[in-house]
Design a protein around this motif. Structure first.
Motif, PDB file in Angstrom:
ATOM      1  N   LEU A 195      33.137  50.051  39.457  1.00 23.04           N
ATOM      2  CA  LEU A 195      33.011  48.689  38.948  1.00 23.04           C
ATOM      3  C   LEU A 195      31.869  47.954  39.648  1.00 23.04           C
ATOM      4  O   LEU A 195      31.080  47.251  39.009  1.00 23.04           O
TER       5      LEU A 195
ATOM      6  N   TRP B 239      28.538  46.525  37.866  1.00 23.17           N
ATOM      7  CA  TRP B 239      28.165  45.117  38.038  1.00 23.17           C
ATOM      8  C   TRP B 239      26.752  45.009  38.624  1.00 23.17           C
ATOM      9  O   TRP B 239      25.956  44.177  38.200  1.00 23.17           O
TER      10      TRP B 239
ATOM     11  N   LEU C 251      32.446  42.060  31.721  1.00 23.30           N
ATOM     12  CA  LEU C 251      32.441  42.765  32.997  1.00 23.30           C
ATOM     13  C   LEU C 251      32.998  41.889  34.106  1.00 23.30           C
ATOM     14  O   LEU C 251      33.774  42.350  34.949  1.00 23.30           O
TER      15      LEU C 251
ATOM     16  N   ARG D  23      36.665  41.926  33.999  1.00 25.54           N
ATOM     17  CA  ARG D  23      37.209  43.141  34.619  1.00 25.54           C
ATOM     18  C   ARG D  23      37.184  43.039  36.139  1.00 25.54           C
ATOM     19  O   ARG D  23      38.099  43.516  36.813  1.00 25.54           O
TER      20      ARG D  23
ATOM     21  N   GLU E 241      40.059  41.106  37.632  1.00 23.79           N
ATOM     22  CA  GLU E 241      41.337  41.825  37.577  1.00 23.79           C
ATOM     23  C   GLU E 241      41.538  42.687  38.813  1.00 23.79           C
ATOM     24  O   GLU E 241      42.663  43.007  39.179  1.00 23.79           O
TER      25      GLU E 241
END
Length: 138
Positions: free
Chosen positions: A83, A87, A101, A104, A107
């Motif tokens: 991730l 990013w 994104l 996400r 989260e």
């Protein structure tokens, strides 16, 4: 050009901000991973060598570091690392659906961690570009 000496105050503030990010709450290994990916994307040879060495000192195996440019096609990275790499590329190239994104990211990370990793990526883009544009070749 010795840009750090020429503009000590301005460049010094950038490096102070970098230090502040490094002592923030987010995992320093994730920050270093993002910084190396930025260096690779920008093409800063000095920064690539520096951050790869830093990751080795943090315990990353060289075989994992070697896979960073092909992270999308590797199983060497955990979900958080993937991730962060996604990013990093999205911010560095301003491509993809940043809003989705970012959703996400929140989260998985706290809002402060999202801000800190985003600041780190943004700052590293500035620092690597300064070195490429004004620094000595290594």
């Amino acid at each position: 050009m010795d840009y750090k000496s020429i503009s000590k105050d301005v460049i010094g503030h950038l490096y102070k901000a970098h230090h502040g990010i490094r002592v923030a709450e987010i995992d320093e290994k994730l920050v270093a991973l993002a910084e190396l990916r930025v260096a690779q994307l920008v093409g800063c040879a000095y920064c690539c060598a520096y951050h790869a060495g830093e990751l080795r000192q943090m315990g990353f195996d060289q075989s994992v570091i070697d896979k960073i440019p092909g992270w999308r096609h590797s199983s060497a990275f955990d979900a958080k690392q993937l991730l962060v790499l996604e990013w990093t590329e999205a911010l560095s190239t301003l491509s993809g659906d940043l809003e989705a994104l970012r959703a996400r990211l929140v989260e998985v990370f706290t809002e402060k961690e999202v801000v800190d990793i985003t600041a780190s990526i943004s700052l590293m883009n500035a620092l690597t570009r300064l070195r490429v544009a004004l620094g000595d070749k290594v």
